[in-house]
Each structure stands twice: as structure tokens, then as C-alpha cells.
Design a protein around this motif. Structure first.
Motif, mmCIF file in Angstrom:
data_model
loop_
_atom_site.group_PDB
_atom_site.id
_atom_site.type_symbol
_atom_site.label_atom_id
_atom_site.label_comp_id
_atom_site.label_asym_id
_atom_site.label_seq_id
_atom_site.Cartn_x
_atom_site.Cartn_y
_atom_site.Cartn_z
ATOM 1 N N UNK A 77 0.838 -1.205 0.000
ATOM 2 C CA UNK A 77 0.000 0.000 0.000
ATOM 3 C C UNK A 77 0.869 1.249 0.000
ATOM 4 N N UNK A 78 1.974 1.190 0.767
ATOM 5 C CA UNK A 78 2.888 2.344 0.823
ATOM 6 C C UNK A 78 3.459 2.654 -0.561
ATOM 7 N N UNK B 172 -6.122 5.458 3.705
ATOM 8 C CA UNK B 172 -7.333 4.954 4.354
ATOM 9 C C UNK B 172 -7.247 3.444 4.561
ATOM 10 N N UNK B 173 -6.781 2.733 3.515
ATOM 11 C CA UNK B 173 -6.607 1.283 3.638
ATOM 12 C C UNK B 173 -5.558 0.965 4.694
ATOM 13 N N UNK B 174 -4.525 1.797 4.735
ATOM 14 C CA UNK B 174 -3.464 1.647 5.737
ATOM 15 C C UNK B 174 -4.046 1.776 7.142
ATOM 16 N N UNK B 175 -4.997 2.722 7.331
ATOM 17 C CA UNK B 175 -5.606 2.920 8.649
ATOM 18 C C UNK B 175 -6.315 1.662 9.113
ATOM 19 N N UNK C 49 -6.218 -7.406 -1.477
ATOM 20 C CA UNK C 49 -6.576 -6.001 -1.599
ATOM 21 C C UNK C 49 -5.368 -5.130 -1.863
ATOM 22 N N UNK C 50 -4.264 -5.407 -1.146
ATOM 23 C CA UNK C 50 -3.058 -4.600 -1.333
ATOM 24 C C UNK C 50 -2.499 -4.775 -2.738
ATOM 25 N N UNK D 98 -14.855 5.132 1.697
ATOM 26 C CA UNK D 98 -14.654 4.855 0.266
ATOM 27 C C UNK D 98 -15.517 5.778 -0.576
ATOM 28 N N UNK D 99 -16.792 5.892 -0.175
ATOM 29 C CA UNK D 99 -17.695 6.738 -0.947
ATOM 30 C C UNK D 99 -17.275 8.206 -0.887
#
Lengths: 84, 159, 105
Positions: free
Chosen positions: A16-17, A34-37, C22-23, C82-83
Motif C-alpha cells: 500500500x505504501x 485509508x486502507x493503511x488505517x 486487496x493490497x 470509500x464513498x
């Protein structure tokens, strides 16, 4: 078991980074952070269980709330140009 | 009535997180915090129909949850397959899907549920429809048969 | 090894698999809007699997309640965030990538 899960999450966080560094737009970076959070919240919870101190979960709750507010605040700033 | 529910929920939250009832100083601080939060909530005007839709909705939400959970699992397997396939079988497109939910609560639930279903993300909510970003043409068609909308309307109670 | 530990291991394994997917998707997908699919969806299932797996080994009900609270908070905030990102990008005029763009290049 916990350690293996933590390492897997760290690898994911590293990927992600890379996305956060490469961009190309500001929104890609915000999405990545946000995904990292979310990953960090899970990581803190796992760390608590790995070290036998589930009190860490309180930190995870606070971090979940703060990271959501951070994302929304950044986006509001981008959209409206001010925070009040 | 709404304020009573609000205070009870906050008391429950405090009890769960602190887990003790013998330290009178902490109990007093907790009561003070609850009073402050109720005051701030009243001042911001967020203690209304939207935040406490009533007991019927909670019961119907229990029925809706398994359906949503199943959709989440399907969509994750879908993403997993796309990520792992070397050729990247995506052909993204934007489509506008009309919605017929009556309340704001229903529309928000519908939009968020679309985000969680396979291959679709809600981009924008306007009066004449939801703007959906779909990964493939099939994903966009899957929304138009209206099975999810029917589920949300059952949750909303307008059907 | 007790059976609860086995169940937890399976849940953690699946959660990490989806999280990693996901990553990787965030890295591999061609444009911002497609990346939303990878990031927004896998997060919600991965956190439910991992926190749900930890439920089986939680020592008392207070810890279980905290895990449930975290799961619920993340379940509601993840699609909302996300939205919010998507709407901001849309208002900014970011155009989605299509198959035709790739053919032109």
C-alpha cells in the motif's frame, strides 16, 4: 500464528505504501492511507493478542475512529477548501 | 424517548469499555461525560428520526445482515480472482441506476450495499439515480434486475 | 492445540489472504476507480475475518465486546470513507479509465 498474521499484514501495508508513493493522483494516496488505517487497527489488535495484553484493543477502537475522521477531514478540505 | 435510548446506549458503552463499578471517581467522570455528550448531541441536532429509526428497523436489519454478509463474501472472492489472474479482466464503465427507496436511510443503505457487492462502487447520489462505477458489463447488469433494491426496500419497510 | 486455536488460525489465514489480495489489487489495477474496488471491499471482509477469529481466543467478555465494537465501527466507516473519497474525486473531475483508452495508447 499471530506473528505470521502480523507479518502478512505488514507486507500488505508495504505494498500500500508503494501505491501511496507512486500516486499518481492525490486521491490514490488518500485511498492508500485509508486502507493503511484499517490495516493498522487490525495490526494493533493482533499485537495485543500476540503480547498477551488485550488492553491494546482500546487503542484500536480509538485509532479506528480517528482514522475515519482524518480521511473525512482531508476530503472535506479538498472539497470545500476549508474545515469549519 | 430518544434521549432516554441515547443515554442508555452511552451507559452501556461506558460499562462495556470500563468493566468496573467500584471506583466512584471514575463513575462520576463517566456520568459527566455522558451528560456532556447528550448536551453536544442535542446542540448539534443529531438526536432525531435518522439516528434512532425505531425498533422495527433494527429487527429487519437482523434479517438483512446475512444477505449483505453473503454479498460481501462473493465480492471478495471476485476481487481475489481478478487480482490473481495475470490478464486483468476488467473493462470499467460508468452507469446510472435509478433507485426507488423513499427515505434517506434506505438510500444510504442501498448505496453502501452497492459498494460492498461484486464489481460495483457507488460514486454519486443524485435525484435522478445512483452513479455506479462497474468493473465489468456483467456487474452493471447484475444491479439492474433489482433483487438488492427489493431487499433494501424490505429493510426500509416501504414494501 | 485446542480446537479454538485451529479455528482462529483458519480465520486469520483467510483474513490475511484477502487483505493481501486487496493490497496487490491496489497496486495492479489500472486507475483510481478500479483501485476503489480492491481497497474498499477486501478491507471489510478481512477485518471481519481477523477480528472474528480473535473472538474465539478472547479471554473474557470485555475483550469480546471490544472486538465486536471495532468490527462494527470498521464495517460502517469503511464503505462511507470509500464513498467520500470517490465523491471528492468525481467532483474534482477525475475521469475513469476505460478499455478504449488502453487501445489508443
Amino acid at each position: 500464528m499471530y506473528i505470521a498474521a502480523i507479518i502478512a499484514l505488514m507486507v500488505g501495508a508495504f505494498l500500500i505504501l508503494i501505491r501511496a508513493l507512486r500516486g499518481p493522483t492525490a486521491y490514490d494516496r488518500i485511498l492508500a492511507m485509508n486502507a493503511m488505517g484499517t490495516k493498522t487497527v487490525i495490526l494493533v489488535a493482533l499485537l495485543g493478542f500476540a503480547s498477551g495484553r488485550p488492553d491494546f484493543l482500546d487503542l484500536a477502537i480509538v485509532y479506528a475512529l480517528v482514522s475515519f475522521i482524518t480521511t473525512v477531514a482531508i476530503l472535506k478540505y479538498i472539497e470545500a477548501g476549508r474545515l469549519d | 424517548m430518544r434521549y432516554l435510548t441515547f443515554v442508555l446506549v452511552l451507559c452501556g458503552f461506558y460499562a462495556v469499555l470500563s468493566g468496573q463499578f467500584h471506583n466512584s471517581f471514575l463513575m462520576a467522570v463517566g456520568a459527566g461525560c455522558i451528560a456532556l455528550i447528550v448536551f453536544l448531541g442535542a446542540r448539534m441536532g443529531i438526536v432525531d428520526e435518522e439516528s434512532y429509526p425505531g425498533p422495527g428497523v433494527w429487527l429487519r436489519a437482523l434479517l438483512y445482515a446475512p444477505y449483505l454478509l453473503w454479498q460481501v463474501i462473493i465480492s471478495n472472492i471476485d476481487v481475489l480472482k481478478r487480482v490473481l489472474s495475470p490478464s486483468m479482466p476488467v473493462s470499467p464503465r460508468m452507469v446510472r441506476v435509478p433507485y426507488s427507496t423513499k427515505t434517506a436511510f434506505g438510500t444510504v443503505t442501498y448505496a453502501n450495499s452497492i459498494t460492498l457487492t461484486p464489481g460495483t462502487v457507488t460514486v454519486e447520489v443524485t435525484d435522478d439515480g445512483l452513479l455506479i462505477h462497474a468493473l465489468t458489463a456483467e456487474a452493471a447488469d447484475g444491479l439492474k434486475d433489482g433483487s438488492m433494491e427489493a431487499q433494501v426496500k424490505r429493510l426500509e419497510g416501504t414494501k | 492445540m485446542e480446537w479454538t486455536h485451529t479455528v482462529t488460525a483458519v480465520f486469520l489465514g483467510l483474513g490475511c489472504l484477502f487483505s493481501l489480495a486487496g493490497s496487490v489489487g491496489l497496486l495492479r489495477f489500472p486507475d483510481f476507480y478500479s483501485r476503489l474496488h480492491a481497497a474498499g471491499k477486501t478491507d471489510s471482509l478481512a477485518q471481519m475475518l481477523i477480528l472474528g477469529g480473535l473472538l474465539f481466543v478472547s479471554p473474557d467478555w470485555g475483550v469480546s465486546a471490544r472486538l465486536a465494537i471495532i468490527a462494527v465501527i470498521l464495517f460502517f466507516t469503511a464503505p462511507t470513507a470509500t464513498h467520500a473519497i470517490t465523491k471528492a474525486a468525481r467532483l474534482d473531475g477525475l475521469e475513469p479509465w476505460t478499455k478504449e483508452d488502453a487501445n489508443h495508447e
